[in-house]
Design a protein around this motif. Structure first.
Motif, PDB file in Angstrom:
ATOM      1  N   LEU A  64     -53.385 -16.989  -3.503  1.00  0.00           N
ATOM      2  CA  LEU A  64     -53.816 -15.467  -2.696  1.00  0.00           C
ATOM      3  C   LEU A  64     -52.336 -14.936  -2.069  1.00  0.00           C
ATOM      4  O   LEU A  64     -52.490 -13.813  -1.852  1.00  0.00           O
ATOM      5  CB  LEU A  64     -54.805 -15.827  -1.699  1.00  0.00           C
ATOM      6  CG  LEU A  64     -56.107 -15.888  -2.682  1.00  0.00           C
ATOM      7  CD1 LEU A  64     -57.312 -16.344  -1.616  1.00  0.00           C
ATOM      8  CD2 LEU A  64     -56.529 -14.794  -3.225  1.00  0.00           C
ATOM      9  N   LEU A  65     -51.505 -15.694  -1.653  1.00  0.00           N
ATOM     10  CA  LEU A  65     -50.308 -15.310  -1.115  1.00  0.00           C
ATOM     11  C   LEU A  65     -49.609 -14.327  -1.974  1.00  0.00           C
ATOM     12  O   LEU A  65     -49.030 -13.330  -1.778  1.00  0.00           O
ATOM     13  CB  LEU A  65     -49.368 -16.379  -0.337  1.00  0.00           C
ATOM     14  CG  LEU A  65     -49.750 -17.135   0.760  1.00  0.00           C
ATOM     15  CD1 LEU A  65     -49.153 -18.167   0.988  1.00  0.00           C
ATOM     16  CD2 LEU A  65     -49.911 -16.309   1.938  1.00  0.00           C
ATOM     17  N   GLY A  66     -49.526 -14.883  -3.249  1.00  0.00           N
ATOM     18  CA  GLY A  66     -48.881 -14.225  -4.221  1.00  0.00           C
ATOM     19  C   GLY A  66     -49.683 -12.891  -4.667  1.00  0.00           C
ATOM     20  O   GLY A  66     -49.017 -11.864  -5.105  1.00  0.00           O
ATOM     21  N   PHE A  67     -50.913 -12.885  -4.519  1.00  0.00           N
ATOM     22  CA  PHE A  67     -51.658 -11.576  -4.908  1.00  0.00           C
ATOM     23  C   PHE A  67     -51.359 -10.560  -3.611  1.00  0.00           C
ATOM     24  O   PHE A  67     -51.053  -9.358  -3.958  1.00  0.00           O
ATOM     25  CB  PHE A  67     -53.245 -11.912  -4.809  1.00  0.00           C
ATOM     26  CG  PHE A  67     -53.973 -10.623  -5.309  1.00  0.00           C
ATOM     27  CD1 PHE A  67     -54.173 -10.207  -6.411  1.00  0.00           C
ATOM     28  CD2 PHE A  67     -54.896 -10.078  -4.251  1.00  0.00           C
ATOM     29  CE1 PHE A  67     -54.759  -9.260  -6.772  1.00  0.00           C
ATOM     30  CE2 PHE A  67     -55.540  -9.087  -4.370  1.00  0.00           C
ATOM     31  CZ  PHE A  67     -55.679  -8.680  -5.612  1.00  0.00           C
ATOM     32  N   GLY A  68     -51.262 -10.764  -2.498  1.00  0.00           N
ATOM     33  CA  GLY A  68     -50.878 -10.092  -1.298  1.00  0.00           C
ATOM     34  C   GLY A  68     -49.532  -9.314  -1.771  1.00  0.00           C
ATOM     35  O   GLY A  68     -49.310  -8.243  -1.450  1.00  0.00           O
ATOM     36  N   ASN A  69     -48.387 -10.347  -2.159  1.00  0.00           N
ATOM     37  CA  ASN A  69     -47.184  -9.906  -2.495  1.00  0.00           C
ATOM     38  C   ASN A  69     -47.012  -8.996  -3.605  1.00  0.00           C
ATOM     39  O   ASN A  69     -46.624  -7.930  -3.724  1.00  0.00           O
ATOM     40  CB  ASN A  69     -46.460 -10.968  -2.695  1.00  0.00           C
ATOM     41  CG  ASN A  69     -44.874 -10.569  -3.087  1.00  0.00           C
ATOM     42  OD1 ASN A  69     -44.474  -9.944  -2.155  1.00  0.00           O
ATOM     43  ND2 ASN A  69     -44.444 -11.045  -4.013  1.00  0.00           N
ATOM     44  N   LEU A  70     -47.931  -9.044  -4.562  1.00  0.00           N
ATOM     45  CA  LEU A  70     -48.258  -8.141  -5.949  1.00  0.00           C
ATOM     46  C   LEU A  70     -48.574  -6.866  -5.418  1.00  0.00           C
ATOM     47  O   LEU A  70     -48.347  -5.824  -6.030  1.00  0.00           O
ATOM     48  CB  LEU A  70     -48.983  -8.947  -6.831  1.00  0.00           C
ATOM     49  CG  LEU A  70     -49.549  -8.187  -7.922  1.00  0.00           C
ATOM     50  CD1 LEU A  70     -48.195  -8.161  -8.798  1.00  0.00           C
ATOM     51  CD2 LEU A  70     -50.574  -8.637  -8.644  1.00  0.00           C
ATOM     52  N   LEU A  71     -49.563  -6.907  -4.389  1.00  0.00           N
ATOM     53  CA  LEU A  71     -50.220  -5.694  -3.832  1.00  0.00           C
ATOM     54  C   LEU A  71     -48.970  -4.873  -3.089  1.00  0.00           C
ATOM     55  O   LEU A  71     -49.033  -3.762  -3.431  1.00  0.00           O
ATOM     56  CB  LEU A  71     -51.396  -5.924  -3.029  1.00  0.00           C
ATOM     57  CG  LEU A  71     -52.626  -6.597  -3.727  1.00  0.00           C
ATOM     58  CD1 LEU A  71     -53.550  -6.659  -2.677  1.00  0.00           C
ATOM     59  CD2 LEU A  71     -53.136  -5.326  -4.664  1.00  0.00           C
ATOM     60  N   GLY A  91     -51.465  -0.472  -5.168  1.00  0.00           N
ATOM     61  CA  GLY A  91     -52.270  -1.877  -5.200  1.00  0.00           C
ATOM     62  C   GLY A  91     -52.997  -1.937  -6.515  1.00  0.00           C
ATOM     63  O   GLY A  91     -53.149  -2.942  -7.044  1.00  0.00           O
ATOM     64  N   PHE A  92     -53.619  -0.697  -6.779  1.00  0.00           N
ATOM     65  CA  PHE A  92     -54.756  -0.960  -7.920  1.00  0.00           C
ATOM     66  C   PHE A  92     -53.929  -0.966  -9.345  1.00  0.00           C
ATOM     67  O   PHE A  92     -54.429  -1.746 -10.216  1.00  0.00           O
ATOM     68  CB  PHE A  92     -55.578   0.467  -7.937  1.00  0.00           C
ATOM     69  CG  PHE A  92     -56.669   0.514  -6.776  1.00  0.00           C
ATOM     70  CD1 PHE A  92     -57.589  -0.510  -6.580  1.00  0.00           C
ATOM     71  CD2 PHE A  92     -56.531   1.572  -5.831  1.00  0.00           C
ATOM     72  CE1 PHE A  92     -58.546  -0.584  -5.585  1.00  0.00           C
ATOM     73  CE2 PHE A  92     -57.461   1.377  -4.738  1.00  0.00           C
ATOM     74  CZ  PHE A  92     -58.507   0.626  -4.543  1.00  0.00           C
ATOM     75  N   THR A  93     -52.993  -0.180  -9.319  1.00  0.00           N
ATOM     76  CA  THR A  93     -52.299  -0.355 -10.710  1.00  0.00           C
ATOM     77  C   THR A  93     -51.487  -1.509 -10.894  1.00  0.00           C
ATOM     78  O   THR A  93     -51.480  -2.261 -12.052  1.00  0.00           O
ATOM     79  CB  THR A  93     -51.039   0.930 -10.624  1.00  0.00           C
ATOM     80  OG1 THR A  93     -51.894   1.953 -10.281  1.00  0.00           O
ATOM     81  CG2 THR A  93     -50.332   0.832 -11.823  1.00  0.00           C
ATOM     82  N   SER A  94     -50.911  -2.222  -9.884  1.00  0.00           N
ATOM     83  CA  SER A  94     -50.232  -3.504 -10.114  1.00  0.00           C
ATOM     84  C   SER A  94     -51.108  -4.676 -10.146  1.00  0.00           C
ATOM     85  O   SER A  94     -50.790  -5.684 -10.803  1.00  0.00           O
ATOM     86  CB  SER A  94     -49.164  -3.576  -8.812  1.00  0.00           C
ATOM     87  OG  SER A  94     -50.226  -4.075  -7.617  1.00  0.00           O
ATOM     88  N   SER A  95     -52.457  -4.640  -9.799  1.00  0.00           N
ATOM     89  CA  SER A  95     -53.275  -5.635  -9.782  1.00  0.00           C
ATOM     90  C   SER A  95     -54.358  -5.501 -10.727  1.00  0.00           C
ATOM     91  O   SER A  95     -55.302  -6.358 -10.986  1.00  0.00           O
ATOM     92  CB  SER A  95     -53.753  -6.170  -8.338  1.00  0.00           C
ATOM     93  OG  SER A  95     -54.912  -4.866  -7.957  1.00  0.00           O
ATOM     94  N   ALA A  96     -54.455  -4.433 -11.494  1.00  0.00           N
ATOM     95  CA  ALA A  96     -55.317  -4.083 -12.415  1.00  0.00           C
ATOM     96  C   ALA A  96     -55.532  -5.383 -13.641  1.00  0.00           C
ATOM     97  O   ALA A  96     -56.821  -5.563 -13.985  1.00  0.00           O
ATOM     98  CB  ALA A  96     -55.153  -2.835 -13.079  1.00  0.00           C
ATOM     99  N   VAL A  97     -54.594  -5.799 -14.104  1.00  0.00           N
ATOM    100  CA  VAL A  97     -54.711  -6.590 -15.277  1.00  0.00           C
ATOM    101  C   VAL A  97     -55.287  -7.810 -14.791  1.00  0.00           C
ATOM    102  O   VAL A  97     -56.226  -8.387 -15.327  1.00  0.00           O
ATOM    103  CB  VAL A  97     -53.376  -6.706 -15.963  1.00  0.00           C
ATOM    104  CG1 VAL A  97     -53.429  -7.853 -16.862  1.00  0.00           C
ATOM    105  CG2 VAL A  97     -52.677  -5.564 -16.608  1.00  0.00           C
ATOM    106  N   GLY A  98     -54.782  -8.426 -13.653  1.00  0.00           N
ATOM    107  CA  GLY A  98     -55.202  -9.767 -13.079  1.00  0.00           C
ATOM    108  C   GLY A  98     -56.551  -9.794 -12.937  1.00  0.00           C
ATOM    109  O   GLY A  98     -57.622 -10.610 -13.137  1.00  0.00           O
TER     110      GLY A  98
END
Length: 119
Positions: A64-71, A91-98
């Motif tokens: 989840l640390l990586g998810f926060g960094n991705l956002l 945040g929505f654009t970068s994490s939409a695929v995951g």
């Protein structure tokens, strides 16, 4: 070979620290997840997380640390290209695929296995 070893021990260390946090505090799992995502975003904003990811690879990008960094990365890039509205879009654009993949695979798993409600 060393990339795999670093990913394994760093990811394991993150998981072990979170497990200790769960057992030694009265924090609920949802709050711990929020702490991890926010910590990843803050570490990314400060500039610490990218060198950490370069060292640990998937051991740092998958939790989840990586998810926060991705956002954080998505918001930063969207602000640079779209301005103020990028705060809300990035945040929505970068994490939409995951997020989409998690939903699809969760649904497929529920078709294969018999989900049960907790009692």
């Amino acid at each position: 070979m060393m990339d795999y070893i670093n990913a394994f021990w760093v990811g394991g260390l993150i998981c072990a620290l979170v497990q200790i946090l769960m057992e030694k505090t009265k924090l609920m799992p949802g709050r711990i997840m929020v702490i991890l995502v926010c910590s990843g975003a803050v570490l990314g904003a400060v500039g610490i997380y990218q060198p950490f990811m370069d060292f640990a690879g998937a051991g740092a990008s998958v939790p989840l640390l990586g998810f926060g960094n991705l956002l954080w990365k998505g918001v930063k890039e969207a602000i640079e290209t779209d301005g103020f509205i990028g705060i809300f879009m990035g945040g929505f654009t970068s994490s939409a695929v995951g997020i989409s993949a998690a939903l699809v695979f969760s649904y497929l798993a529920s078709l294969v296995f018999k989900p049960k409600m907790k009692e």
